[in-house]
Write a protein that holds these residues in place. Sequence first.
Motif, PDB file in Angstrom:
ATOM      1  N   ASP A 179     101.594  94.922  57.711  1.00 60.49           N
ATOM      2  CA  ASP A 179     100.209  95.384  59.046  1.00 60.49           C
ATOM      3  C   ASP A 179      99.663  94.183  58.922  1.00 60.49           C
ATOM      4  OD1 ASP A 179     101.718  97.338  59.071  1.00 60.49           O
ATOM      5  OD2 ASP A 179      99.885  98.756  58.306  1.00 60.49           O
ATOM      6  N   ILE A 180      98.667  93.747  57.933  1.00 61.00           N
ATOM      7  CA  ILE A 180      97.613  92.992  58.322  1.00 61.00           C
ATOM      8  C   ILE A 180      98.370  91.886  58.307  1.00 61.00           C
ATOM      9  CG2 ILE A 180      95.794  91.617  56.511  1.00 61.00           C
ATOM     10  CD1 ILE A 180      95.630  94.208  54.947  1.00 61.00           C
TER      11      ILE A 180
ATOM     12  N   GLU B 296      98.000  87.301  62.427  1.00 61.61           N
ATOM     13  CA  GLU B 296      99.017  86.446  62.934  1.00 61.61           C
ATOM     14  C   GLU B 296      98.835  87.065  64.829  1.00 61.61           C
ATOM     15  OE1 GLU B 296     103.800  86.960  64.210  1.00 61.61           O
ATOM     16  OE2 GLU B 296     103.673  87.122  62.088  1.00 61.61           O
ATOM     17  N   PHE B 297      98.559  88.006  64.854  1.00 59.60           N
ATOM     18  CA  PHE B 297      98.692  88.237  66.421  1.00 59.60           C
ATOM     19  C   PHE B 297      97.264  87.761  67.097  1.00 59.60           C
ATOM     20  CE2 PHE B 297     101.038  92.353  66.397  1.00 59.60           C
ATOM     21  CZ  PHE B 297     101.687  92.310  65.811  1.00 59.60           C
ATOM     22  N   ALA B 298      95.610  87.858  66.513  1.00 56.25           N
ATOM     23  CA  ALA B 298      94.283  87.285  66.139  1.00 56.25           C
ATOM     24  C   ALA B 298      94.064  86.259  66.616  1.00 56.25           C
ATOM     25  CB  ALA B 298      93.391  88.093  65.083  1.00 56.25           C
TER      26      ALA B 298
ATOM     27  N   ASP C  17      90.504  94.033  69.691  1.00 59.63           N
ATOM     28  CA  ASP C  17      91.307  94.860  69.429  1.00 59.63           C
ATOM     29  C   ASP C  17      92.476  94.861  67.613  1.00 59.63           C
ATOM     30  OD1 ASP C  17      90.323  96.668  71.474  1.00 59.63           O
ATOM     31  OD2 ASP C  17      92.385  95.961  72.573  1.00 59.63           O
ATOM     32  N   ALA C  18      92.204  93.290  67.775  1.00 60.70           N
ATOM     33  CA  ALA C  18      92.947  93.312  66.617  1.00 60.70           C
ATOM     34  C   ALA C  18      92.672  93.495  65.069  1.00 60.70           C
ATOM     35  CB  ALA C  18      94.102  91.700  66.181  1.00 60.70           C
TER      36      ALA C  18
ATOM     37  N   ARG D  27      82.082  90.097  65.466  1.00 58.69           N
ATOM     38  CA  ARG D  27      83.119  90.601  65.439  1.00 58.69           C
ATOM     39  C   ARG D  27      84.323  90.448  64.272  1.00 58.69           C
ATOM     40  NH1 ARG D  27      84.663  96.152  66.557  1.00 58.69           N
ATOM     41  NH2 ARG D  27      86.001  96.638  64.662  1.00 58.69           N
ATOM     42  N   SER D  28      84.725  89.207  64.314  1.00 59.50           N
ATOM     43  CA  SER D  28      85.716  88.412  63.174  1.00 59.50           C
ATOM     44  C   SER D  28      84.966  88.924  62.034  1.00 59.50           C
ATOM     45  CB  SER D  28      86.207  87.573  63.809  1.00 59.50           C
ATOM     46  OG  SER D  28      86.552  86.326  62.486  1.00 59.50           O
TER      47      SER D  28
END
Lengths: 288, 189
Positions: free
Chosen positions: A153-154, A159-161, A189-190, A245-246
């Motif tokens: 998941d992580i 990858e999505f971020a 969101d990611a 956020r990051s």
Amino acid sequence: MNRKLDWVIDECLSRIQTGDETVQDCIQAYPELKDTLEPLLALALQVNERLAPEKPAAQFVGNAKVRILNQVKASATSTSSAKPQPRRVRSISFHRRRWSMVIAGVVIAAMLFGSGIGMKQASASALPGDTLYPVKRAGEKIQLAISSTTDGDIALLYEFAESRLDEAQTLSQQGRFDDLGIALDGFEDAMSTLEEIAQDGEIGKGKLDLAKIQAKHEKHVQVLERVREQVPEHARAAIDHAIERSSHSEEVLKVIHEGGNPSDLAPGQVKVKPDKDKNKEKPEKPEK
Amino acid sequence: MIEDNIQELDDARLIERAKLGEVEAFGCLYERYLESIYRYIRTRVAEDRTAEDLTETVFLRSFESLSRYKEKGLRFSAFLYQVARNLLVDHYRREEEELPIESADQISISPSRIDDTIVHQDQVDSLRVSLEALPEEYHEIIRLRVLLELSTKECAQWIGHSEGAVRVLLHRAMKALKRQVVKDYEPQA
């Protein structure tokens, strides 16, 4: 002004849909927005009246339920007859278990995407605002839903971020600043899902590869700062927010790695950055 | 006693029980979301029958992948929606292969009913034409928020944006639709 209008339209629509108010009531509540509000709400009502689909036929609801549950029952029976297997799987070697998971993943992905693989490939380079972009994001959601380990998941969420950041970069290079908010929103969101999963995933103390995580977040900041230089002033607050956020997510993972409780972090708490962020106020979440 | 309370369980509990093979738990999920999934699909296909077939397939496929489903920010209704979207993509592709020129809507009109249909379409379907001219993202938010009357929160969960982004999108979509309607109704010079 636009931000208020976004909110007012949505709020009025909700009240009209629940039958609490009419279009006229809404206009009386916001007389200064009458000229914009009235035609949009009237149009929304017309669209609903003319095009809203009917409920499914009662006969279909009942018959389909029987058919579906029969198939579910048959499938559950075959699964339960093979139920001891997961326990046996625990005794086989890690590599075999890993391979069985990979194969199962491939089968499910093939089932879900079916012949839509071409579409998925075609959507890979889609950007926010493009027709195929929702397909790209839908594919990601399903990948995450069927991933079976917290590590997986992580990795997917990073990858999505990164994909959202690539989109933000391309959009800013193309001058498509209106769509930038969707990419940044997706990035946040990611990060937020990453925090939730890391907190729920029972990650043991010292189990995360902190150096790798730190490198990823540093890369996020570098990319976002590059994008920040290319966008107009009004879009910069959104980028600052994404940078924060990051950094917050990095802190959360660090606390989990150290065996602490991330809820001890104050909301929005991030590591202090020297130099240019020093005097910056926390930006308000901008309009996208 | 458990059976009496099953309708009151939240999605996560029902999913847990369905994963353990409790068919009734999946039945509850079906009852909870059948209508919204069917109506969503119905906004995207021309025939009730097609919507019924696709809806049934959505639930069967969802059950097949249930053992690997975990919420992780994707609500079950949103998961069903994503499965429905993927199925629709396949469905349109098959239709394109089968119907090389006209759309299914056009073909389903029999010649003897053309006059009646044109009058009816003037009144009812002109908005559909304007809607179909919009970018997909705008069309989709109007389907969800205006036609299905999902709440802003549900829309946000389904399409994976924040509630703020949904509001912005809805406003832009309605403005674009208004412009499109004006353009479509403008008398030809």
